[in-house]
Design an enzyme around this catalytic site. Structure first.
Site, PDB file in Angstrom:
ATOM      1  N   ASP A 185     -39.661 -43.544 -74.167  1.00 20.92           N
ATOM      2  CA  ASP A 185     -38.839 -42.902 -73.131  1.00 20.92           C
ATOM      3  C   ASP A 185     -38.741 -41.420 -73.517  1.00 20.92           C
ATOM      4  OD1 ASP A 185     -36.748 -41.796 -71.662  1.00 20.92           O
ATOM      5  OD2 ASP A 185     -35.558 -43.641 -71.663  1.00 20.92           O
ATOM      6  N   LYS A 210     -33.086 -36.222 -64.869  1.00 21.27           N
ATOM      7  CA  LYS A 210     -32.561 -35.262 -65.848  1.00 21.27           C
ATOM      8  C   LYS A 210     -33.331 -33.952 -65.782  1.00 21.27           C
ATOM      9  CE  LYS A 210     -29.949 -38.759 -66.927  1.00 21.27           C
ATOM     10  NZ  LYS A 210     -30.345 -39.697 -67.964  1.00 21.27           N
TER      11      LYS A 210
END
Ligand SMILES: *Cc1c(COP(=O)(O)O)cnc(C)c1O
Length: 399
Positions: A185, A210
């Site tokens: 990730d 994000k």
């Protein structure tokens, strides 16, 4: 004349021959919200399903805005064939449930994103997938967690909120030797610092929500698998379980992504300056920033992050909850909000948010106290940012 019919009105619902095709083209990707796509003939549809022609059929199975965004993120990660999903967690889910099944075992980093941890602990076991958490800064700990039936290891390169650096090189080598899939990730680190595929990762995951989209106005994810059959398995699972993104969100994320490199560089400069500023202060128990020499994984940060410390700074106030309350209230203009990677600075207090479910003892074991704050540094004018932080620290010191 009773049987004379009224003249036919041409229905406004009859479809035009196709989208407008002019001699000039738009420079911005158009938003294409269409759920369904019409084909000329059954033969033409066959050609599309059999991969002899390009095209879409139904938006849950893919649409142009998702494709455009996926190709742009692919380019950043230096890969091809990535898939955009409706959220970062949709990408995590598609990787785990698209590739693992009953009887498999999965090892996860012990400081993964909160919902990923929850998926490991509470959800995968319900589907017959056993899980073990291990410290990814310690390759021996990861190795000790492996079993003959281990199918996948899932890690993040920089942990939240303690900013520890995983031994991605060691873990990649271990996974390669044992024939285990390595999923990374890359949300925190972004391809500006780490391209996991270059380290040998088999699967790369992003919460596009994000830094990549960057403006806290879309929830999206992206994932890629090295192997084509696995890419197909992931895509089929995502389509079947409806993890599809919306065209508008993809369009908005593409707009944000165009300035990703500039935002990353500016936020990182601000973060380095903030870490330097905080390190010189009294009343702080510690200041963590990956490329500072006093960081516990400083050498690895240089090697793995190539000196890119990123936009996250963590520090620990002297004092408990009262000091923490005073800090967020006093740091006027900085949002105390559970996210990261926004254009503006956000403050995270793990004990009351991301890590509240752990309990004080487990938090203490990984170095999180009531005074711990993680700052996702934004693009503010530097002096204004440092001033706002200082006002918060002064308020905390008075509390
Ligand atoms: C936020 C985040 C996720 C989840 O992404 P969503 O888009 O909120 O679903 C996954 N991993 C990491 C590291 C994150 O920070």
């Amino acid at each position: 004349m009773a049987d004379e019919k009224a003249p036919l009105v041409k229905s406004s619902l009859l479809r035009p021959a196709g989208p407008h095709k002019g001699a000039s083209q738009p420079v911005v990707t158009p938003i294409m919200p269409s759920v369904v796509y019409a084909s000329e003939t059954p033969d033409a549809l066959d050609a599309q399903y059999e991969g002899r022609a390009e095209g879409h059929t139904y938006a849950r199975e893919g649409h142009p805005n998702a494709d455009v965004l996926a190709r742009r993120i692919d380019a950043l990660e230096g890969v091809s064939g990535g898939l955009v999903t409706g959220s970062g967690m949709a990408a995590v889910t598609a990787a785990l449930l698209g590739l693992c099944g009953s009887g498999d075992h999965v090892v996860g980093g012990d400081q993964l994103y909160g919902r990923s941890l929850r998926m490991m602990r509470d959800d995968l076991p319900r589907f017959g997938i056993d899980t073990t958490l291990a410290d990814p800064t310690d390759v021996a700990a990861v190795e000790a967690a492996l079993r003959p039936e281990t199918r996948m290891v899932l890690i993040e390169v920089v942990s939240n909120p303690t900013l520890r650096i995983a031994d991605i090189e060691g873990i990649a080598e271990l996974c390669r030797a044992r024939g285990i899939l390595l999923a990374v990730d890359n949300t925190f680190t972004t391809p500006a610092a780490v391209k996991p595929a270059e380290f040998g990762a088999d699967i790369v995951i992003h919460s596009v929500t994000k830094l990549l989209a960057g403006h806290s106005d879309v929830t999206l994810g992206w994932l890629w698998a090295r192997d084509e059959d696995r890419r197909k398995a992931i895509r089929d699972f995502a389509v079947t379980s409806g993890l599809t993104p919306s065209p508008f969100d993809c369009w908005l994320a593409e707009r944000g992504l165009l300035t990703f490199a500039l935002r990353y560089a500016a936020a990182q400069d601000n973060a380095e300056a903030l870490a330097r500023h905080l390190a010189g202060k009294d009343g702080l128990r510690r200041v963590l920033y990956p490329t500072r020499s006093d960081h516990p994984d400083a050498a690895r940060a240089q090697a793995v992050l190539r000196g890119q410390g990123g936009h996250m700074v963590t520090f620990e106030l002297d004092g408990g909850r009262e000091a923490a309350n005073a800090f967020t209230a006093g740091a006027e203009g900085l949002a105390f909000a559970p996210t990261l990677g926004d254009v503006a600075t956000t403050l995270s207090h793990p004990a009351s948010s991301s890590h509240r479910a752990l309990g004080a003892e487990a938090r203490a074991a990984i170095g999180i106290s009531e005074g711990t704050f993680r700052v996702s540094v934004g693009l503010e004018e530097r002096a204004a940012l440092l001033d706002a932080i200082d006002r918060g620290l002064d308020a905390a010191a008075r509390a």
